[in-house]
Design a protein around this motif. Structure first.
Motif, short mmCIF file in Angstrom:
data_model
loop_
_atom_site.label_atom_id
_atom_site.label_comp_id
_atom_site.label_asym_id
_atom_site.label_seq_id
_atom_site.Cartn_x
_atom_site.Cartn_y
_atom_site.Cartn_z
N TRP A 281 0.86 -1.18 0.00
CA TRP A 281 0.00 0.00 0.00
C TRP A 281 0.90 1.23 0.00
O TRP A 281 1.75 1.40 0.87
N VAL A 282 0.72 2.08 -1.00
CA VAL A 282 1.48 3.32 -1.13
C VAL A 282 0.49 4.48 -1.12
O VAL A 282 -0.56 4.42 -1.77
N MET A 283 0.84 5.54 -0.39
CA MET A 283 -0.05 6.69 -0.29
C MET A 283 0.72 7.97 -0.61
O MET A 283 1.87 8.14 -0.19
N GLY A 284 0.10 8.86 -1.35
CA GLY A 284 0.68 10.16 -1.66
C GLY A 284 -0.37 11.25 -1.54
O GLY A 284 -1.55 10.98 -1.29
N ARG A 285 0.05 12.48 -1.77
CA ARG A 285 -0.85 13.63 -1.69
C ARG A 285 -0.78 14.41 -2.99
O ARG A 285 0.32 14.66 -3.51
N ALA A 286 -1.93 14.78 -3.54
CA ALA A 286 -1.98 15.49 -4.81
C ALA A 286 -1.19 16.78 -4.73
O ALA A 286 -1.33 17.55 -3.77
N GLY A 287 -0.32 16.99 -5.72
CA GLY A 287 0.45 18.22 -5.79
C GLY A 287 1.73 18.21 -5.00
O GLY A 287 2.50 19.18 -5.05
N ILE A 288 1.99 17.13 -4.24
CA ILE A 288 3.20 17.05 -3.42
C ILE A 288 3.99 15.83 -3.88
O ILE A 288 3.47 14.71 -3.88
N PRO A 289 5.25 16.00 -4.27
CA PRO A 289 6.04 14.86 -4.75
C PRO A 289 6.34 13.87 -3.63
O PRO A 289 6.33 14.22 -2.45
N GLY A 290 6.63 12.63 -4.04
CA GLY A 290 6.99 11.60 -3.06
C GLY A 290 5.77 10.83 -2.60
O GLY A 290 4.62 11.14 -2.94
N HIS A 291 6.03 9.78 -1.80
CA HIS A 291 4.94 8.96 -1.30
C HIS A 291 5.37 8.27 -0.01
O HIS A 291 6.55 8.22 0.34
N GLU A 292 4.38 7.73 0.69
CA GLU A 292 4.62 6.99 1.93
C GLU A 292 4.28 5.53 1.70
O GLU A 292 3.23 5.21 1.13
N ILE A 293 5.16 4.63 2.15
CA ILE A 293 4.90 3.19 2.04
C ILE A 293 4.17 2.76 3.30
O ILE A 293 4.76 2.72 4.40
N ARG A 294 2.88 2.44 3.16
CA ARG A 294 2.09 2.03 4.32
C ARG A 294 2.18 0.52 4.56
O ARG A 294 1.99 0.06 5.69
N ARG A 295 2.46 -0.25 3.49
CA ARG A 295 2.61 -1.70 3.61
C ARG A 295 3.61 -2.18 2.57
O ARG A 295 3.64 -1.68 1.44
N GLY A 296 4.41 -3.22 2.92
CA GLY A 296 5.25 -3.90 1.95
C GLY A 296 6.67 -3.39 1.91
O GLY A 296 6.91 -2.22 1.65
N PRO A 297 7.69 -4.29 2.13
CA PRO A 297 9.10 -3.90 1.97
C PRO A 297 9.44 -3.81 0.49
O PRO A 297 8.75 -4.37 -0.36
N GLU A 298 10.50 -3.10 0.18
CA GLU A 298 10.90 -2.97 -1.22
C GLU A 298 11.36 -4.32 -1.77
O GLU A 298 12.04 -5.09 -1.11
N ARG A 299 10.94 -4.58 -3.00
CA ARG A 299 11.26 -5.84 -3.64
C ARG A 299 12.71 -5.80 -4.16
O ARG A 299 13.18 -4.78 -4.65
N ALA A 300 13.40 -6.93 -4.03
CA ALA A 300 14.77 -7.02 -4.56
C ALA A 300 14.73 -6.96 -6.07
O ALA A 300 13.78 -7.42 -6.70
N PRO A 301 15.76 -6.37 -6.68
CA PRO A 301 15.77 -6.28 -8.15
C PRO A 301 15.69 -7.66 -8.78
O PRO A 301 16.28 -8.63 -8.29
N THR A 302 14.96 -7.74 -9.87
CA THR A 302 14.83 -9.01 -10.60
C THR A 302 16.12 -9.26 -11.39
O THR A 302 16.59 -8.39 -12.11
N PRO A 303 16.75 -10.47 -11.23
CA PRO A 303 17.99 -10.76 -11.97
C PRO A 303 17.76 -10.73 -13.48
O PRO A 303 16.69 -11.08 -13.96
N ALA A 304 18.79 -10.30 -14.19
CA ALA A 304 18.70 -10.26 -15.66
C ALA A 304 18.49 -11.67 -16.21
O ALA A 304 19.07 -12.63 -15.71
N GLY A 305 17.72 -11.80 -17.24
CA GLY A 305 17.47 -13.10 -17.86
C GLY A 305 16.44 -13.89 -17.14
O GLY A 305 16.18 -15.02 -17.50
#
Length: 541
Positions: free
Chosen positions: A517-541
């Motif tokens: 769950w990601v939340m932001g505010r109209a007109g303001i850059p950036g966002h808040e992560i309300r749920r979920g850790p960042e996913r690891a990059p997907t390996p090439a191939g």
């Protein structure tokens, strides 16, 4: 010595209800054959007051039953402290004050505001309705307009090219409990603009030009889908009000019969007491059937018409169309075709609504809603949600708009089959509907994508309802992603801007692992992560 009245004539221009297509009233316009008596009346309050009385008497001579609009300059009311002579003329003509609307026109410059407000209070106390005329091109201060609290606001024709201004005035009128009208409508395009911006009544050459004889029939262009007014959760009864045929409660059956036979469009007569409160309702067909029976005329003609009437059915002026249907549904079935009286806070009759008008409008609403439902979830599509977004923006309300979808839904369909995918979508739709509270609206915009419009305080329980449960399809675990943009008052201009603010938040939510769950505010850059850790990059191939 010639009098100024010798060269003065009056014309009648209909005030048209854009919802029903009927004539809601007649504005009486002075048409001097020589000179400029209106310019003189602007400078001479006594002359302006006499013009108002003359206009009323001109309408009385035409024996019209329609409500009347009488023009008076703001300075006249402030100077005279009301219109005593007009009140007397209304009584002499056999009309009731609440059948007359005082159209107060500019200029307001140098008019003592306290004196004007006291005069308006006097007129309202006598029962007259109040209209602020020529708004938008005159000099009426916005604060004074709200202090007057008119029953009707008429916008100057110059605003027909400014849709945003009309919509803003509709918002103000809704807050004041007033109807919104526009003047000077000459083309079908202008009419469509007025409708789409929320105007409820209108005047102009398109409908009917000013004429020496009152017009009962007008031309109203058919409404197109693009000309629909701002969606409402329940149509207001104000949009369907028709003029009422009123007689005093002491009227005889013969008087009612004369009114009905002389006015074939009148479906019934309301008998009102001296305060204008409906006492009995006389239905056209039942009344005339009684009078036409054997000995009917001899038995009833000179007797009180109230004996052939029924208790009136009434609703408040702030009721919705659905509440009117509730009133109609209660009681005798043979009265379903009776008009329902619309009354103000004092119980005075402001007009009537007909069941046919309500059923037609509500049926059209239901057909449009059904056509927009997603066949899989039976939830409304994006048009319904974006329309509600625009309505909230127009009424000055903040909101939260959320986008929910299933991660890797194509892989779900490919691995578990489309039947399992369809069942998952239906289950998510049910969960959203069950979690919806307050004014939350849920829409299924296609595939695995859902839109949710709600107030910010309902976000946490909504997110918990869809992100906490373990979802699966065909035995395969599934995660959901939720993106929300908060749109405070004034942060977005329409649903397109809100959707544009939501798009990058959806992308950010999809970049997280598991339920997110990601939340932001109209007109303001950036966002808040309300749920979920960042996913690891997907390996090439």
């Amino acid at each position: 010595m010639p009098s100024w009245t010798d060269t003065l004539r009056f014309a009648f221009q209909p005030v048209v209800n854009l919802t029903t297509g009927g004539v809601a009233g007649l504005e009486i316009l002075a048409r001097p054959e020589t000179g400029d008596i209106l310019a003189e009346a602007r400078r001479d309050p006594e002359l302006d007051g006499r013009l108002a009385v003359s206009a009323l008497r001109a309408a009385a001579r035409k024996e019209t039953l329609l409500p009347l609009h009488i023009n008076v300059f703001a300075g006249t009311l402030a100077d005279l402290g009301g219109l005593t002579s007009l009140h007397s003329a209304v009584r002499e003509a056999g009309r009731l004050p609440w059948e007359v609307t005082i159209d107060i026109g500019p200029p307001y410059t140098h008019v003592p505001q306290r004196a004007l407000l006291e005069a308006v209070g006097t007129l309202r106390g006598q029962g007259f309705r109040i209209c602020a005329d020529g708004v938008g091109d005159g000099d009426v201060p916005l604060r004074l307009l709200t202090d007057i609290a008119p029953d009707l606001v008429k916008l100057d024709a110059s605003l027909l090219g400014h849709r945003a201004a009309i919509r803003a005035m509709r918002t103000l009128c809704d807050e004041l409990g007033a109807l919104l009208g526009v003047e000077g409508v000459e083309t079908e395009g202008q009419c469509a603009t007025a409708l789409s911006a929320g105007a409820q009544v209108a005047q102009g050459e398109l409908f009917a030009p000013p004429a020496r004889l009152p017009a009962a029939d007008v031309y109203v262009p058919p409404r197109s889908p693009d000309a629909a007014s701002v969606p409402r959760s329940g149509p207001s009864v104000r949009e369907f009000v028709r003029p009422a045929a009123l007689l005093p409660d002491t009227a005889s059956a013969g008087q009612v019969r004369a009114l009905l036979t002389g006015s074939p469009d009148v479906s019934g007569v309301l008998l009102v007491d001296t305060a204008g409160v409906p006492v009995r309702s006389v239905h056209r067909s039942r009344f005339l059937l009684s009078m036409s029976g054997r000995y009917g005329h001899a038995l009833y003609a000179d007797r009180p018409a109230a004996r052939l009437g029924d208790p009136p059915r009434t609703v408040g002026v702030d009721a919705t169309a659905w509440e009117v249907l509730d009133v109609v549904a209660v009681g005798d079935r043979d009265r379903t075709s009776d008009d329902v009286a619309v009354v103000d806070a004092y119980g005075r009759c402001m007009g009537v609504v007909r069941l046919a008008d309500l059923v037609r409008a509500l049926a059209e609403t239901r057909v449009e809603e059904a056509a927009g439902l997603n066949p899989l979830t039976r939830l409304p599509g994006s048009d319904a949600i974006t329309g509600e977004v625009d309505r909230r923006i127009a009424t000055g309300r903040g909101f939260a708009l959320s986008w929910l979808d299933v991660d890797h839904f194509k892989q779900v369909n490919d691995g578990a089959g489309f039947a399992a995918g369809d069942e998952l979508i239906r289950a998510v739709g049910r969960a959203l509907q069950q979690a919806a509270s307050g004014t939350t609206r849920v829409g299924h915009i296609g595939g695995d994508d859902f839109l949710v419009l709600t107030d910010p305080e309902w976000l946490d329980p909504l997110a918990a309802a869809v992100l906490d449960p373990p979802w699966s399809a065909g035995g395969r675990p599934v995660a959901l992603s939720l993106a929300t943009v908060l749109c405070p008052l004034g942060s977005v201009a329409d649903h397109r801007q809100a959707a544009a603010c939501l798009a990058p938040l959806k992308k950010a939510a999809k970049a997280l692992h598991g339920a997110s769950w990601v939340m932001g505010r109209a007109g303001i850059p950036g966002h808040e992560i309300r749920r979920g850790p960042e996913r690891a990059p997907t390996p090439a191939g």
